[in-house]
Design a protein around this motif. Structure first.
Motif, mmCIF file in Angstrom:
data_model
loop_
_atom_site.group_PDB
_atom_site.id
_atom_site.type_symbol
_atom_site.label_atom_id
_atom_site.label_comp_id
_atom_site.label_asym_id
_atom_site.label_seq_id
_atom_site.Cartn_x
_atom_site.Cartn_y
_atom_site.Cartn_z
ATOM 1 N N UNK A 71 -8.142 0.380 -6.699
ATOM 2 C CA UNK A 71 -7.620 -0.868 -7.267
ATOM 3 C C UNK A 71 -6.209 -0.651 -7.806
ATOM 4 N N UNK A 72 -6.005 0.439 -8.529
ATOM 5 C CA UNK A 72 -4.700 0.734 -9.121
ATOM 6 C C UNK A 72 -3.635 0.957 -8.054
ATOM 7 N N UNK A 73 -3.989 1.714 -7.004
ATOM 8 C CA UNK A 73 -3.028 2.005 -5.939
ATOM 9 C C UNK A 73 -2.664 0.729 -5.179
ATOM 10 N N UNK A 74 -3.665 -0.097 -4.896
ATOM 11 C CA UNK A 74 -3.419 -1.345 -4.183
ATOM 12 C C UNK A 74 -2.435 -2.224 -4.957
ATOM 13 N N UNK A 75 -2.688 -2.371 -6.249
ATOM 14 C CA UNK A 75 -1.787 -3.189 -7.062
ATOM 15 C C UNK A 75 -0.391 -2.561 -7.127
ATOM 16 N N UNK A 76 -0.349 -1.218 -7.192
ATOM 17 C CA UNK A 76 0.940 -0.526 -7.219
ATOM 18 C C UNK A 76 1.723 -0.734 -5.936
ATOM 19 N N UNK A 77 1.053 -0.657 -4.807
ATOM 20 C CA UNK A 77 1.716 -0.866 -3.519
ATOM 21 C C UNK A 77 2.284 -2.279 -3.448
ATOM 22 N N UNK A 85 -1.119 -5.186 1.048
ATOM 23 C CA UNK A 85 -1.971 -4.053 0.688
ATOM 24 C C UNK A 85 -3.433 -4.477 0.743
ATOM 25 N N UNK A 86 -4.218 -3.773 1.545
ATOM 26 C CA UNK A 86 -5.605 -4.159 1.781
ATOM 27 C C UNK A 86 -6.563 -3.087 1.264
ATOM 28 N N UNK A 87 -7.293 -3.357 0.179
ATOM 29 C CA UNK A 87 -8.271 -2.385 -0.299
ATOM 30 C C UNK A 87 -9.527 -2.371 0.559
ATOM 31 N N UNK A 88 -10.101 -1.198 0.752
ATOM 32 C CA UNK A 88 -11.439 -1.119 1.320
ATOM 33 C C UNK A 88 -12.421 -1.533 0.229
#
Length: 295
Positions: A71-77, A85-88
């Motif tokens: 979640x954090x990386x997706x929002x950061x991207x 940015x697409x989270x699994x």
């Protein structure tokens, strides 16, 4: 024999000229577990973002800690790069209420693309309460997400048959998925046969091939065994004797991936999803050679 190979090489070179700038790419990353790995991840994202990928995805583990990192990386991207940015998101370790909360949070954060997966079953677990098809429907009940799902040209390891696996994919598409991204493969014919079978079954979305540039062949063999992916004998021969030669392995892996993209492009494929393993070098070099350049 030499004439055949000469013609084959000429066809590949011609296809390289034809596809220059005519393909779309996307990249997959995974959440880092150390500060050093996180630095490598962001360096890779920073380099690959210049190629203007259609989207980038971040994998997701079956525990709350890794879920939070995803979640954090997706929002950061999204915030730092503006990329799609697409989270699994998997459904085996969370109940429907929790999944709705996660989906709503993503929607409120401006995330519109999700890779919806069932997820790996824990050892000894019984029949799961939800499948990817159910997750797709749940997501669509929250918002009009752009949803990608998984496909398996060489059949999911748990599937009863190839036909059952294909029917399961159709259920995911009928539930609202926009595209399918395949497990990595190296037998191009297996992908093309699978794509034909998808069309015959009434699956009318894009089947995006998952491309894995190989630099560690022994690691690949372990991955392939777990995921029911066939490693062709010619590929084993190409990596033979290179256990202690990391640089040559990178060249061999890049060459194989480029040839796969060239052939698939000649068969009408326009979008390719690269499993980066959080390293930019091979994916960037492959894309550059295929005409995907910084804008």
């Amino acid at each position: 024999m030499s004439f055949f190979h000469a013609n084959q090489r000429e066809a590949l070179n011609q296809s390289l000229a034809e596809i220059s700038g005519q393909i779309n790419v996307s990249f997959e990353f995974f959440p880092p577990s150390t500060a050093e790995m996180e630095q490598t991840l962001w360096q890779s994202i920073d380099r690959l973002k210049k190629l203007k990928p259609k989207f980038v995805s971040v994998t997701y583990g079956a525990n709350s800690g890794e879920r939070d990192r995803t979640h954090s990386i997706i929002k950061g991207i999204k915030d730092k790069t503006g990329l799609d940015a697409a989270p699994h998101l998997t459904c085996i370790d969370a109940n429907p209420g929790q999944l709705r909360e996660i989906a709503q949070d993503y929607w409120n954060s401006g995330i519109r693309h999700i890779v919806a997966l069932r997820g790996d079953l824990p050892p000894g677990s019984g029949k799961p309460e939800m499948y990817a098809e159910d997750l797709v429907r749940l997501l669509k009940s929250i918002g009009d997400f752009d949803i990608s799902v998984a496909a398996y040209p060489e059949v999911h390891p748990e599937a009863k048959s190839a036909q059952a696996d294909l029917i399961n994919l159709k259920k995911k598409i009928d539930a609202g998925a926009s595209r399918a991204i395949t497990q990595f493969f190296f037998d191009v014919e297996s992908y093309l046969r699978f794509r034909d079978r998808c069309v015959a079954t009434g699956i009318d979305v894009e089947i995006v091939p998952g491309i894995l540039p190989v630099s560690n062949f022994k690691q690949l063999q372990r991955f392939a065994t777990m995921t029911n992916v066939r490693v062709p004998q010619w590929m084993t021969q190409m990596f033979s004797g290179l256990d202690d030669d990391a640089e040559t392995r990178k060249f061999v892996g890049a060459s194989i991936a480029m040839d796969m993209v060239k052939i698939l492009s000649r068969e009408g494929v326009k979008d390719f999803h690269f499993y980066t393993l959080n390293r930019a070098e091979l994916s960037y070099a492959i894309c550059h050679t295929l005409g995907v350049r910084p804008v």
